[in-house]
Scaffold this motif. Sequence first.
Motif, PDB file in Angstrom:
ATOM      1  N   HIS A   6       0.812  -1.207   0.000  1.00 32.95           N
ATOM      2  CA  HIS A   6       0.000   0.000   0.000  1.00 32.95           C
ATOM      3  C   HIS A   6       0.850   1.263   0.000  1.00 32.95           C
ATOM      4  CE1 HIS A   6      -3.583  -2.372   0.729  1.00 32.95           C
ATOM      5  NE2 HIS A   6      -2.857  -3.084   1.562  1.00 32.95           N
ATOM      6  N   GLU A   9       0.488   3.779  -3.007  1.00 33.65           N
ATOM      7  CA  GLU A   9      -0.832   4.291  -3.339  1.00 33.65           C
ATOM      8  C   GLU A   9      -0.832   5.817  -3.364  1.00 33.65           C
ATOM      9  OE1 GLU A   9      -4.150   1.190  -1.801  1.00 33.65           O
ATOM     10  OE2 GLU A   9      -3.421   2.642  -0.361  1.00 33.65           O
ATOM     11  N   THR A  10      -1.600   6.353  -4.267  1.00 33.24           N
ATOM     12  CA  THR A  10      -1.757   7.802  -4.324  1.00 33.24           C
ATOM     13  C   THR A  10      -2.765   8.227  -3.263  1.00 33.24           C
ATOM     14  OG1 THR A  10      -3.595   7.742  -5.875  1.00 33.24           O
ATOM     15  CG2 THR A  10      -1.350   7.767  -6.819  1.00 33.24           C
ATOM     16  N   PRO A  11      -2.730   9.490  -2.863  1.00 29.24           N
ATOM     17  CA  PRO A  11      -3.755   9.970  -1.932  1.00 29.24           C
ATOM     18  C   PRO A  11      -5.167   9.751  -2.487  1.00 29.24           C
ATOM     19  CG  PRO A  11      -1.965  11.555  -2.068  1.00 29.24           C
ATOM     20  CD  PRO A  11      -1.706  10.507  -3.118  1.00 29.24           C
ATOM     21  N   GLN A  12      -5.329   9.877  -3.802  1.00 27.84           N
ATOM     22  CA  GLN A  12      -6.646   9.676  -4.411  1.00 27.84           C
ATOM     23  C   GLN A  12      -7.130   8.237  -4.226  1.00 27.84           C
ATOM     24  OE1 GLN A  12      -4.017  11.127  -5.960  1.00 27.84           O
ATOM     25  NE2 GLN A  12      -4.725  13.248  -6.010  1.00 27.84           N
ATOM     26  N   GLU A  13      -6.203   7.272  -4.315  1.00 27.44           N
ATOM     27  CA  GLU A  13      -6.587   5.871  -4.112  1.00 27.44           C
ATOM     28  C   GLU A  13      -7.031   5.631  -2.667  1.00 27.44           C
ATOM     29  OE1 GLU A  13      -3.903   3.391  -7.279  1.00 27.44           O
ATOM     30  OE2 GLU A  13      -2.838   4.373  -5.623  1.00 27.44           O
ATOM     31  N   ARG A  14      -6.334   6.249  -1.733  1.00 27.20           N
ATOM     32  CA  ARG A  14      -6.734   6.094  -0.332  1.00 27.20           C
ATOM     33  C   ARG A  14      -8.064   6.789  -0.064  1.00 27.20           C
ATOM     34  NH1 ARG A  14      -1.288   5.962   3.386  1.00 27.20           N
ATOM     35  NH2 ARG A  14      -0.294   4.329   2.157  1.00 27.20           N
ATOM     36  N   ILE A  15      -8.253   7.948  -0.666  1.00 27.23           N
ATOM     37  CA  ILE A  15      -9.521   8.668  -0.504  1.00 27.23           C
ATOM     38  C   ILE A  15     -10.668   7.836  -1.057  1.00 27.23           C
ATOM     39  CG2 ILE A  15     -10.831  10.681  -1.320  1.00 27.23           C
ATOM     40  CD1 ILE A  15      -8.161  12.254  -1.058  1.00 27.23           C
ATOM     41  N   VAL A  45      -8.798  14.680   8.630  1.00 25.97           N
ATOM     42  CA  VAL A  45      -8.136  14.619   7.326  1.00 25.97           C
ATOM     43  C   VAL A  45      -7.546  15.978   6.972  1.00 25.97           C
ATOM     44  CG1 VAL A  45      -8.540  14.313   4.849  1.00 25.97           C
ATOM     45  CG2 VAL A  45      -9.405  12.627   6.476  1.00 25.97           C
ATOM     46  N   ALA A  49      -3.721  16.721   6.220  1.00 20.26           N
ATOM     47  CA  ALA A  49      -3.350  17.307   4.932  1.00 20.26           C
ATOM     48  C   ALA A  49      -2.542  18.586   5.112  1.00 20.26           C
ATOM     49  CB  ALA A  49      -4.600  17.579   4.101  1.00 20.26           C
ATOM     50  N   VAL A  79      -6.891   5.751   6.042  1.00 16.87           N
ATOM     51  CA  VAL A  79      -6.224   6.981   5.583  1.00 16.87           C
ATOM     52  C   VAL A  79      -4.711   6.845   5.714  1.00 16.87           C
ATOM     53  CG1 VAL A  79      -5.834   9.428   6.141  1.00 16.87           C
ATOM     54  CG2 VAL A  79      -8.168   8.524   6.071  1.00 16.87           C
ATOM     55  N   GLY A  82      -3.729   2.768   3.983  1.00 15.74           N
ATOM     56  CA  GLY A  82      -4.292   2.282   2.730  1.00 15.74           C
ATOM     57  C   GLY A  82      -4.907   0.902   2.853  1.00 15.74           C
TER      58      GLY A  82
END
Length: 148
Positions: A6, A9-15, A45, A49, A79, A82
């Motif tokens: 994991h 993983e991109t932040p978008q994938e985790r989101i 979050v 961030a 978060v 992942g």
Amino acid sequence: MNDNDHADETPQERIAKVALYLESVKARMPAEEFETLRQAVHEMVHLIADGREGFLETGDRENFTDTIQKEFLTVMAIVMTGRMDHQVVDIPGPDGSPGYAVVTPELANDPDELAKLRETFHDWATERETIDTELDGITRASGIDTDH
């Protein structure tokens, strides 16, 4: 799959994983509890961030039920790692107060390792309580006003 699977993983994938998990929670949690959870996740979050440390303002603590706490911990585990397979286990404090830990499924299914984790937590909590008591005594003896 190991923990490192994991890491890329991109932040978008985790989101996306968090959104999927929250949809499942929304379907099974009363609306007012879900709104409390949603607000807590949103606030945390944003703190992460922004790279800030802070305290989660959960409003009325009575509304932040054990169920909401457990779901919040699960979401934060997704978060941060992942992974969606973490489990929340009960780790009561030395005084019996409720407490929880987020662990891997392997640890959750190993009674001996869970017992070690609980013992480690109890040792830490007991030591922390002793230190806090000593610091409170020092503060009182020095006449420092802690109300400000």
